[in-house]
Design a protein around this motif. Structure first.
Motif, PDB file in Angstrom:
ATOM      1  N   GLU A 468       0.510  19.888 -44.513  1.00  0.00           N
ATOM      2  CA  GLU A 468       1.122  20.965 -43.724  1.00  0.00           C
ATOM      3  C   GLU A 468       0.854  22.319 -44.360  1.00  0.00           C
ATOM      4  O   GLU A 468       0.575  23.304 -43.657  1.00  0.00           O
ATOM      5  CB  GLU A 468       2.628  20.722 -43.603  1.00  0.00           C
ATOM      6  N   ALA A 469       0.894  22.388 -45.689  1.00  0.00           N
ATOM      7  CA  ALA A 469       0.644  23.654 -46.390  1.00  0.00           C
ATOM      8  C   ALA A 469      -0.783  24.131 -46.164  1.00  0.00           C
ATOM      9  O   ALA A 469      -1.035  25.334 -46.035  1.00  0.00           O
ATOM     10  CB  ALA A 469       0.916  23.490 -47.884  1.00  0.00           C
ATOM     11  N   LEU A 470      -1.727  23.174 -46.109  1.00  0.00           N
ATOM     12  CA  LEU A 470      -3.133  23.525 -45.889  1.00  0.00           C
ATOM     13  C   LEU A 470      -3.460  23.761 -44.417  1.00  0.00           C
ATOM     14  O   LEU A 470      -4.484  24.355 -44.095  1.00  0.00           O
ATOM     15  CB  LEU A 470      -4.042  22.411 -46.420  1.00  0.00           C
ATOM     16  N   GLY A 471      -2.599  23.264 -43.521  1.00  0.00           N
ATOM     17  CA  GLY A 471      -2.913  23.317 -42.096  1.00  0.00           C
ATOM     18  C   GLY A 471      -3.945  22.276 -41.721  1.00  0.00           C
ATOM     19  O   GLY A 471      -4.745  22.477 -40.796  1.00  0.00           O
ATOM     20  N   SER A 472      -3.932  21.143 -42.436  1.00  0.00           N
ATOM     21  CA  SER A 472      -4.935  20.108 -42.243  1.00  0.00           C
ATOM     22  C   SER A 472      -4.443  19.056 -41.257  1.00  0.00           C
ATOM     23  O   SER A 472      -3.575  18.247 -41.577  1.00  0.00           O
ATOM     24  CB  SER A 472      -5.273  19.447 -43.583  1.00  0.00           C
ATOM     25  N   LYS A 473      -5.005  19.063 -40.044  1.00  0.00           N
ATOM     26  CA  LYS A 473      -4.605  18.096 -39.020  1.00  0.00           C
ATOM     27  C   LYS A 473      -5.311  16.745 -39.188  1.00  0.00           C
ATOM     28  O   LYS A 473      -4.830  15.730 -38.694  1.00  0.00           O
ATOM     29  CB  LYS A 473      -4.915  18.649 -37.634  1.00  0.00           C
ATOM     30  N   ARG A 474      -6.458  16.724 -39.849  1.00  0.00           N
ATOM     31  CA  ARG A 474      -7.247  15.491 -39.950  1.00  0.00           C
ATOM     32  C   ARG A 474      -6.429  14.346 -40.518  1.00  0.00           C
ATOM     33  O   ARG A 474      -6.462  13.222 -40.001  1.00  0.00           O
ATOM     34  CB  ARG A 474      -8.483  15.736 -40.823  1.00  0.00           C
ATOM     35  N   MET A 475      -5.695  14.595 -41.583  1.00  0.00           N
ATOM     36  CA  MET A 475      -4.903  13.555 -42.218  1.00  0.00           C
ATOM     37  C   MET A 475      -3.445  13.555 -41.768  1.00  0.00           C
ATOM     38  O   MET A 475      -2.767  12.532 -41.874  1.00  0.00           O
ATOM     39  CB  MET A 475      -4.961  13.702 -43.741  1.00  0.00           C
ATOM     40  N   LEU A 476      -2.971  14.676 -41.254  1.00  0.00           N
ATOM     41  CA  LEU A 476      -1.535  14.808 -41.024  1.00  0.00           C
ATOM     42  C   LEU A 476      -1.010  13.806 -39.996  1.00  0.00           C
ATOM     43  O   LEU A 476       0.052  13.206 -40.187  1.00  0.00           O
ATOM     44  CB  LEU A 476      -1.210  16.241 -40.594  1.00  0.00           C
ATOM     45  N   TRP A 477      -1.766  13.598 -38.915  1.00  0.00           N
ATOM     46  CA  TRP A 477      -1.256  12.660 -37.904  1.00  0.00           C
ATOM     47  C   TRP A 477      -1.192  11.233 -38.448  1.00  0.00           C
ATOM     48  O   TRP A 477      -0.297  10.457 -38.094  1.00  0.00           O
ATOM     49  CB  TRP A 477      -2.091  12.721 -36.624  1.00  0.00           C
ATOM     50  N   GLN A 478      -2.118  10.896 -39.345  1.00  0.00           N
ATOM     51  CA  GLN A 478      -2.099   9.568 -39.953  1.00  0.00           C
ATOM     52  C   GLN A 478      -0.930   9.424 -40.928  1.00  0.00           C
ATOM     53  O   GLN A 478      -0.334   8.346 -41.045  1.00  0.00           O
ATOM     54  CB  GLN A 478      -3.421   9.316 -40.673  1.00  0.00           C
ATOM     55  N   ILE A 479      -0.613  10.507 -41.621  1.00  0.00           N
ATOM     56  CA  ILE A 479       0.533  10.484 -42.538  1.00  0.00           C
ATOM     57  C   ILE A 479       1.838  10.323 -41.761  1.00  0.00           C
ATOM     58  O   ILE A 479       2.708   9.519 -42.127  1.00  0.00           O
ATOM     59  CB  ILE A 479       0.561  11.768 -43.389  1.00  0.00           C
ATOM     60  N   TYR A 480       1.963  11.087 -40.669  1.00  0.00           N
ATOM     61  CA  TYR A 480       3.139  10.920 -39.800  1.00  0.00           C
ATOM     62  C   TYR A 480       3.247   9.481 -39.319  1.00  0.00           C
ATOM     63  O   TYR A 480       4.331   8.892 -39.267  1.00  0.00           O
ATOM     64  CB  TYR A 480       3.041  11.845 -38.590  1.00  0.00           C
ATOM     65  N   GLY A 481       2.093   8.907 -38.955  1.00  0.00           N
ATOM     66  CA  GLY A 481       2.093   7.533 -38.465  1.00  0.00           C
ATOM     67  C   GLY A 481       2.568   6.552 -39.525  1.00  0.00           C
ATOM     68  O   GLY A 481       3.336   5.622 -39.233  1.00  0.00           O
ATOM     69  N   ALA A 482       2.104   6.742 -40.771  1.00  0.00           N
ATOM     70  CA  ALA A 482       2.504   5.852 -41.861  1.00  0.00           C
ATOM     71  C   ALA A 482       4.001   5.986 -42.154  1.00  0.00           C
ATOM     72  O   ALA A 482       4.712   4.986 -42.376  1.00  0.00           O
ATOM     73  CB  ALA A 482       1.693   6.160 -43.105  1.00  0.00           C
ATOM     74  N   LEU A 483       4.510   7.218 -42.130  1.00  0.00           N
ATOM     75  CA  LEU A 483       5.934   7.448 -42.374  1.00  0.00           C
ATOM     76  C   LEU A 483       6.782   6.857 -41.244  1.00  0.00           C
ATOM     77  O   LEU A 483       7.867   6.294 -41.489  1.00  0.00           O
ATOM     78  CB  LEU A 483       6.219   8.936 -42.521  1.00  0.00           C
ATOM     79  N   SER A 484       6.273   6.964 -40.016  1.00  0.00           N
ATOM     80  CA  SER A 484       7.030   6.396 -38.880  1.00  0.00           C
ATOM     81  C   SER A 484       7.062   4.873 -38.962  1.00  0.00           C
ATOM     82  O   SER A 484       8.082   4.246 -38.639  1.00  0.00           O
ATOM     83  CB  SER A 484       6.426   6.849 -37.550  1.00  0.00           C
ATOM     84  N   ALA A 485       5.963   4.261 -39.413  1.00  0.00           N
ATOM     85  CA  ALA A 485       5.933   2.804 -39.576  1.00  0.00           C
ATOM     86  C   ALA A 485       6.931   2.369 -40.643  1.00  0.00           C
ATOM     87  O   ALA A 485       7.605   1.326 -40.505  1.00  0.00           O
ATOM     88  CB  ALA A 485       4.527   2.352 -39.949  1.00  0.00           C
ATOM     89  N   LEU A 486       7.035   3.166 -41.689  1.00  0.00           N
ATOM     90  CA  LEU A 486       7.997   2.861 -42.763  1.00  0.00           C
ATOM     91  C   LEU A 486       9.421   2.921 -42.223  1.00  0.00           C
ATOM     92  O   LEU A 486      10.248   2.026 -42.495  1.00  0.00           O
ATOM     93  CB  LEU A 486       7.794   3.853 -43.906  1.00  0.00           C
TER      94      LEU A 486
END
Length: 536
Positions: A468-486
Motif C-alpha cells: 500500500e505504501a508503494l502503491g503496488s497493485k500487482r501483489m496487493l490483491w493477492q495479499i488481500y486474498g491470502a488474508l481473507s482466506a486466513l
C-alpha cells in the motif's frame, strides 16, 4: 570556388565544410580535403547524423594514408569514427576501427596512439554489448595500464580504472574491487580536472553503489554525472544516465519519478535517433507499470524496449526485458507465451552470462504457474550457474523468489521461510523495495501452510502495508486474498468481506485496462483470480 567560400564566409566554414571537402578533393588538395572532412564529420556527429558523419570520416580515413598526420589528428579520427560506429550499433566495425588504430600506433612507433587504441578496445569489451568479453577487457586494460605508467599518463590511468570497474561489474568480478576501481578513477579524474571522465565514472559507479546498498551515494553520483553530461552537451550519455535513474527509482519504490525519467530519456533518445538510449529508457519502466497494475501498458512498453534493443543490439535489454515480459504474461495467465519469451531470454543470455540466472529464474517461475515442477526444478538448478549474490542487477532477487515459490510448490515450507528470510535480508541491504512485498507474501504463505496463523497474519499484514505504501497493485490483491482466506479459516466472515472487496476492486481495475481481449480472458481464467472473485 573553395577559396571564394573561405573568403566570403570565414565565420561559417563549419556550415560549408562538406562542400569545401568535396571541392578540395576535386582539386587534389588532400590536406585541405582531410581538414574539412573531419570538420564536417564532427559537425554531423554532434547532431547525431551518424550515417553522414561516417561518410565524412570514411573520406578522411582514405585521405589520411596520403598525409603525414600528427598523433593527435590520427587519434581524433579513429576515436570519433569508432564512437559513431558504436552509436550506430555497428560494434564489430568499431572494434576493427580501433584495431587499425592500434596497428597505426605500432607502425608509427607512437606509444600514446597505441595506448588510446588499447583503451578503446578495453572499453568495448567491458561494457554490455555484443562484444562483451570481460577477460579481454582485463587483458587490454592491463596492457594499457603498463603503457600508461611508462608514459606517465595519469589521465589514461583514470580511464583504465573506470574500465576495470566496468569489467568487474559486468563480468562477475568482486563488487568491492569494482568500487575501489571506480572511486580511484573518480578521485583521479577530479584531481586532473577531467570532467568528461569523471562523468563517465560516476555514471557507472552509481550502479556499484546501488547494488552494495549505498543508495544515497548512488543517487548523488547519478545527479552529479547528469549535471556534467548536460554541461558537456553529451546527449547519448545523458540518455544513458536517465535510463539508470529509471532503475534506481524503481528499486527504491519511487514509481512516479521512474516514469518521469523514462519519458525524458526516451524523448531525448528519440530526438537524436539513439535506439540504444530508447531501449535503455524503456528497459525497466515496464516493471513500474506492472507494479501499478497497468498490465497492458507494461506489456506494450516491454515489447517496445525489445524492438529497440534488437535494432541497437543491446544485450542487457534483450535478455532482461524478455525475462520481465515473460513474467508479465504469466501475471495475466498467458503462461505459454511467457515460457516462449523466457526461453528466448535464456538463449540470448549465452552471450551475456551475468543475466542468465535472471532468465532461468523466470523460466522456473512460469513452469511453476503451469504446474510443471520437474522442469521448474531443472530451470532453477540452471539459474544458480554463475549466480553472483550481490552486484549482478536483479538476478539474485528473481532466483530467490523462484526458490521460494518452488519450496512452496513442493511443500518444503521450512525451506520457503528460510529462503525468504535470506532474500529479505538482501533486499533490505540493497534497498530493493518492490520485491520486499513478494518475499513477505511468500513467507506468509509458507507460515500459513505450517498452520502458524498468527505469525502468518503478522507477515502478510506487513506485506500489505508495504504494498500500500508503494502503491503496488500487482501483489496487493493477492495479499488481500491470502488474508481473507486466513480469516475465513477462523470463521471471521465480516473480516473476510472487508478484505475481499479491495482485492476484487484491484482485479477489476487490472482487467478493465487489459485492452487485448485474449489477455483479459486469460487473466480472468486464472485459478488465483477465481479464488478471490468466485469465493462466497
Amino acid at each position: 570556388m573553395a577559396h571564394s567560400i573561405e573568403q566570403l564566409y570565414p565565420d561559417q566554414l563549419e556550415d560549408y565544410a562538406a562542400r569545401l571537402a568535396q571541392h578540395y578533393s576535386e582539386a587534389d588538395d588532400a590536406a585541405k580535403s582531410f581538414q574539412y572532412s573531419m570538420i564536417a564529420g564532427d559537425r554531423a556527429a554532434r547532431v547525431y547524423a551518424n550515417a553522414e558523419a561516417l561518410a565524412h570520416y570514411a573520406r578522411a580515413l582514405h585521405l589520411a594514408s596520403q598525409l603525414k598526420l600528427d598523433a593527435t589528428q590520427v587519434a581524433h579520427l579513429y576515436q570519433r569514427r569508432g564512437r559513431t560506429l558504436e552509436l550506430s550499433g555497428r560494434f564489430e566495425e568499431a572494434l576493427a576501427n580501433y584495431q587499425t588504430m592500434q596497428r597505426a600506433g605500432e607502425m608509427r612507433g607512437d606509444p600514446p596512439l597505441t595506448l588510446a587504441a588499447l583503451m578503446e578496445q578495453a572499453k568495448l569489451y567491458a561494457v554490455p554489448s555484443p562484444l562483451h568479453n570481460p577477460p579481454q577487457a582485463r587483458l587490454f586494460s592491463e596492457h594499457a595500464s603498463t603503457l600508461a605508467r611508462e608514459l606517465g599518463d595519469r589521465a589514461a590511468e583514470a580511464t583504465i580504472l573506470w574500465t576495470l570497474m566496468l569489467s568487474d561489474m559486468y563480468g562477475g568480478g568482486e563488487r568491492q574491487q569494482a568500487l575501489v576501481y571506480g572511486e580511484q578513477s573518480a578521485a583521479l579524474a577530479r584531481e586532473l580536472g577531467r570532467r568528461e571522465q569523471l562523468a563517465f565514472t560516476l555514471n557507472d559507479l552509481a550502479s556499484a553503489y546501488g547494488t552494495s546498498g549505498q543508495t544515497a551515494r548512488a543517487f548523488a553520483a547519478l545527479e552529479e554525472s547528469r549535471s556534467l553530461w548536460r554541461e558537456l552537451g553529451n546527449m547519448p550519455m545523458l540518455t544513458d544516465n536517465l535510463g539508470n535513474m529509471v532503475l534506481a527509482c524503481l528499486t527504491t519504490g519511487d514509481y512516479a519519478q521512474a516514469i518521469r525519467f523514462s519519458e525524458e530519456g526516451f524523448g531525448l533518445s528519440e530526438s537524436i535517433g539513439n535506439t540504444w538510449g530508447q531501449a535503455h529508457n524503456r528497459f525497466m519502466v515496464g516493471n513500474v507499470y506492472l507494479e501499478l497494475g497497468e498490465y497492458q501498458r507494461a506489456i506494450e512498453i516491454m515489447e517496445s524496449a525489445i524492438e529497440f534493443a534488437e535494432q541497437s543490439k543491446n544485450p542487457a535489454v534483450l535478455i532482461g526485458t524478455r525475462a520481465d515480459l515473460a513474467f508479465a504474461y504469466g501475471n495475466v495467465g498467458a503462461v505459454e507465451r511467457g515460457l516462449e519469451l523466457a526461453q528466448q531470454a535464456s538463449v540470448a543470455a549465452n552471450q551475456f552470462p551475468l543475466l542468465r540466472p535472471w532468465a532461468q529464474a523466470m523460466l522456473a517461475r512460469l513452469y511453476l504457474l503451469q504446474g510443471d515442477v520437474a522442469r521448474a526444478r531443472r530451470a532453477l538448478t540452471d539459474s544458480h550457474a554463475g549466480l553472483i549474490q550481490e552486484g549482478s542487477l536483479l538476478s539474485p532477487v528473481h532466483v530467490g523468489l523462484a526458490e521460494g515459490e518452488f519450496a512452496l510448490a513442493t511443500h518444503d515450507y521450512r525451506r520457503a521461510v528460510q529462503t525468504m528470510d535470506e532474500l529479505l535480508a538482501l533486499l533490505h541491504k540493497v534497498n530493493f523495495q518492490p520485491w520486499i512485498t513478494d518475499a513477505l507474501y511468500l513467507k506468509g504463505q509458507a507460515l500459513l501452510a505450517q498452520r502458524e496463523s498468527d505469525h502468518a497474519q503478522e507477515i502478510l499484514t506487513a506485506a500489505r502495508t508495504h504494498a500500500e505504501a508503494l502503491g503496488s497493485k500487482r501483489m496487493l490483491w493477492q495479499i488481500y486474498g491470502a488474508l481473507s482466506a486466513l480469516e475465513a479459516a477462523r470463521g471471521n466472515l465480516d473480516a473476510v468481506e472487508k478484505l475481499r472487496a479491495p482485492a476484487r476492486e484491484i482485479i477489476q481495475f487490472i482487467a478493465a485496462q487489459l485492452s487485448d481481449p485474449t489477455l483479459r480472458e486469460s487473466f480472468w481464467q486464472q485459478p488465483r483470480v477465481h479464488a478471490v472473485m468466485g469465493a462466497d
